[in-house]
Design a protein around this motif. Structure first.
Motif, short mmCIF file in Angstrom:
data_model
loop_
_atom_site.label_atom_id
_atom_site.label_comp_id
_atom_site.label_asym_id
_atom_site.label_seq_id
_atom_site.Cartn_x
_atom_site.Cartn_y
_atom_site.Cartn_z
N ARG A 70 21.50 -8.43 10.66
CA ARG A 70 22.65 -8.43 9.75
C ARG A 70 22.90 -7.04 9.19
N TYR A 71 21.85 -6.35 8.82
CA TYR A 71 22.00 -5.02 8.24
C TYR A 71 22.59 -4.05 9.26
N ARG A 72 22.09 -4.08 10.47
CA ARG A 72 22.62 -3.19 11.51
C ARG A 72 24.08 -3.50 11.80
N ARG A 73 24.41 -4.78 11.79
CA ARG A 73 25.80 -5.17 12.06
C ARG A 73 26.73 -4.63 10.95
N LEU A 74 26.32 -4.78 9.70
CA LEU A 74 27.13 -4.27 8.59
C LEU A 74 27.23 -2.75 8.62
N SER A 88 39.98 10.71 15.40
CA SER A 88 38.90 11.10 16.31
C SER A 88 38.92 10.25 17.57
N ASP A 89 38.40 10.82 18.64
CA ASP A 89 38.35 10.11 19.92
C ASP A 89 37.46 8.88 19.82
N PRO A 90 37.81 7.80 20.53
CA PRO A 90 36.96 6.61 20.55
C PRO A 90 35.57 6.95 21.10
N LEU A 91 34.59 6.19 20.68
CA LEU A 91 33.21 6.45 21.11
C LEU A 91 32.62 5.14 21.63
N ASP A 92 32.47 5.06 22.95
CA ASP A 92 32.02 3.81 23.56
C ASP A 92 30.65 3.38 23.05
N GLU A 93 29.74 4.34 22.84
CA GLU A 93 28.38 3.96 22.45
C GLU A 93 28.35 3.30 21.07
N LEU A 94 29.35 3.59 20.25
CA LEU A 94 29.44 2.96 18.94
C LEU A 94 29.73 1.46 19.08
N TYR A 95 30.65 1.13 19.96
CA TYR A 95 30.99 -0.28 20.17
C TYR A 95 29.92 -0.99 20.99
N ASP A 96 29.26 -0.26 21.86
CA ASP A 96 28.14 -0.86 22.62
C ASP A 96 27.02 -1.24 21.67
N ALA A 97 26.75 -0.38 20.69
CA ALA A 97 25.69 -0.67 19.71
C ALA A 97 26.05 -1.90 18.88
N LEU A 98 27.31 -2.02 18.50
CA LEU A 98 27.73 -3.19 17.72
C LEU A 98 27.64 -4.46 18.57
N ALA A 99 28.02 -4.36 19.84
CA ALA A 99 27.99 -5.54 20.72
C ALA A 99 26.57 -6.10 20.84
N GLU A 100 25.56 -5.22 20.76
CA GLU A 100 24.17 -5.66 20.89
C GLU A 100 23.73 -6.53 19.72
N VAL A 101 24.29 -6.31 18.54
CA VAL A 101 23.85 -7.06 17.36
C VAL A 101 24.80 -8.17 16.96
N VAL A 102 26.02 -8.17 17.49
CA VAL A 102 26.99 -9.20 17.11
C VAL A 102 26.49 -10.58 17.49
N GLY A 103 25.95 -10.71 18.69
CA GLY A 103 25.49 -12.03 19.13
C GLY A 103 24.01 -12.27 18.95
N ALA A 104 23.31 -11.31 18.36
CA ALA A 104 21.86 -11.45 18.21
C ALA A 104 21.53 -12.45 17.11
N ALA A 105 20.44 -13.17 17.29
CA ALA A 105 20.02 -14.18 16.32
C ALA A 105 19.39 -13.52 15.09
N GLU A 106 19.69 -14.07 13.93
CA GLU A 106 19.06 -13.59 12.70
C GLU A 106 17.61 -14.08 12.65
N ALA A 107 16.77 -13.34 11.95
CA ALA A 107 15.37 -13.74 11.80
C ALA A 107 14.99 -13.67 10.32
N GLY A 108 13.94 -14.33 9.97
CA GLY A 108 13.48 -14.32 8.58
C GLY A 108 12.67 -13.09 8.24
N GLU A 109 12.37 -12.27 9.26
CA GLU A 109 11.60 -11.05 9.06
C GLU A 109 12.33 -9.87 9.67
N CYS A 110 12.05 -8.70 9.16
CA CYS A 110 12.61 -7.47 9.72
C CYS A 110 11.66 -6.33 9.39
N TYR A 111 11.96 -5.17 9.92
CA TYR A 111 11.15 -3.99 9.63
C TYR A 111 11.89 -3.06 8.68
#
Length: 325
Positions: A70-74, A88-111
């Motif tokens: 959740r924190y990374r997504r925000l 500024s020019d679009p940056l694909d890696e920015l949207y790729d990074a968001l795509a990785e966490v959008v569908g990821a499951a939340e957990a009760g623990e984090c680092y």
């Protein structure tokens, strides 16, 4: 110094500030967003955003010990909002990074990771909830960060000494001391089973496993049940505790334990005792001080600034006291 060199240094400091805040999961409002916006205004290049990603979501530490989904997504959504508001020019890696966490499951623990002055990080597995499994000991609190900074400023008080930490929680203060202050022996302790399990994991996570570092131990210590024989076995030079003054019943048990320890120590070898507290309830804190006085234990507030190493709310009322008899 040339202007371009000065700008580069300032940019490097700002990127470091982003990295430190990101890995500690600081409030998003505390990030230096103005620097990012100023750079992006009228600048077609997205190089700074790319560098920012490499210091946070694409940093090797994030791959190994990631903050919560959740924190990374925000965080990424906030960068995208500010980036898209510019030319500024679009940056694909920015949207790729968001795509990785959008569908990821939340957990009760984090680092959460906290950077030491050496550049190394103390990484801790913590619960995402402030109160979990009936305890507040599964997250890092402000007093632990303050005492860790104080210890970094006063390393000589821990170097070569035997240290006992009461109510270690997830281990931030003790791990920092072990990693930076070279104590002769360090005993982490707590009484809650879930906290002890998390504590052992974090001690091992930071390369301080009792198997590889015999001078480090993680022990169960119930303040209400500890025997005189057990206290005789512990025998340390220094005792520390953080954020243990939040309930009158608990503080009563703590004072009785400290009184036992001091009674079992000769005047020549009495341990130094440091208690660091975030004063959230002045009445409870006053009660603790009164309990100390009733037990014949005096205290002295250790005032003075500490070096700002870790990110936390520095407006919080935090007091460090040294106890003696």
């Amino acid at each position: 110094m040339a202007l371009s060199e000065l700008e580069t240094m300032e940019k490097t400091d700002d990127l470091r500030e982003f990295r430190v805040a990101f890995f500690a999961m600081s409030r998003l409002a505390s990030f230096p967003w103005t620097m990012l916006e100023d750079n992006l205004q009228g600048n077609k290049s997205s190089e700074l955003v790319s560098q920012l990603l490499k210091q946070t979501c694409l940093h090797p530490l994030c791959l190994k010990f990631p903050p919560s989904v959740r924190y990374r997504r925000l965080f990424l959504s906030e960068i995208i909002k500010r980036h898209e508001a510019t030319t500024s020019d679009p940056l694909d890696e920015l949207y790729d990074a968001l795509a990785e966490v959008v569908g990821a499951a939340e957990a009760g623990e984090c680092y959460k990771s906290y950077f030491l002055p050496s550049g190394d990080a103390v990484s801790l597995l913590e619960n995402t909830a402030l109160i979990s499994q009936g305890t507040t000991g599964l997250v890092t609190w402000e007093a632990a960060l303050y005492l860790a900074e104080w210890a970094l400023d006063h390393q000589q008080l821990f170097t070569g000494r035997s240290v006992l930490e009461l109510g270690s929680g997830v281990g931030l203060t003790g791990i920092t001391i072990c990693r930076s202050c070279s104590p002769r022996r360090f005993i982490f302790s707590d009484c809650h089973p879930a906290v002890l399990q998390k504590l052992r994991e974090n001690v091992q996570l930071n390369g301080l496993s009792p198997r590889t570092c015999p001078a480090v131990a993680v022990e169960e210590l119930d303040w209400t049940m500890v025997t005189d024989e057990r206290l005789g076995e512990i025998r340390v030079d220094t005792i520390i505790a953080t954020d243990v003054v939040y309930d009158p019943e608990i503080t009563g048990s703590l004072v009785k334990l400290l009184s036992k320890i001091l009674n079992h120590s000769s005047a020549e070898v009495r341990p130094e005792i440091l208690i660091c507290s975030a004063v959230r309830n002045p009445d409870t804190y006053s009660t603790f001080k009164q309990q100390l006085e009733n037990a014949g234990i005096s205290h002295r507030v250790m005032s003075g600034p500490v070096s700002a190493v870790f990110p936390y709310n520095r407006l919080a009322s935090i007091e460090l006291m040294k106890l003696c008899r």
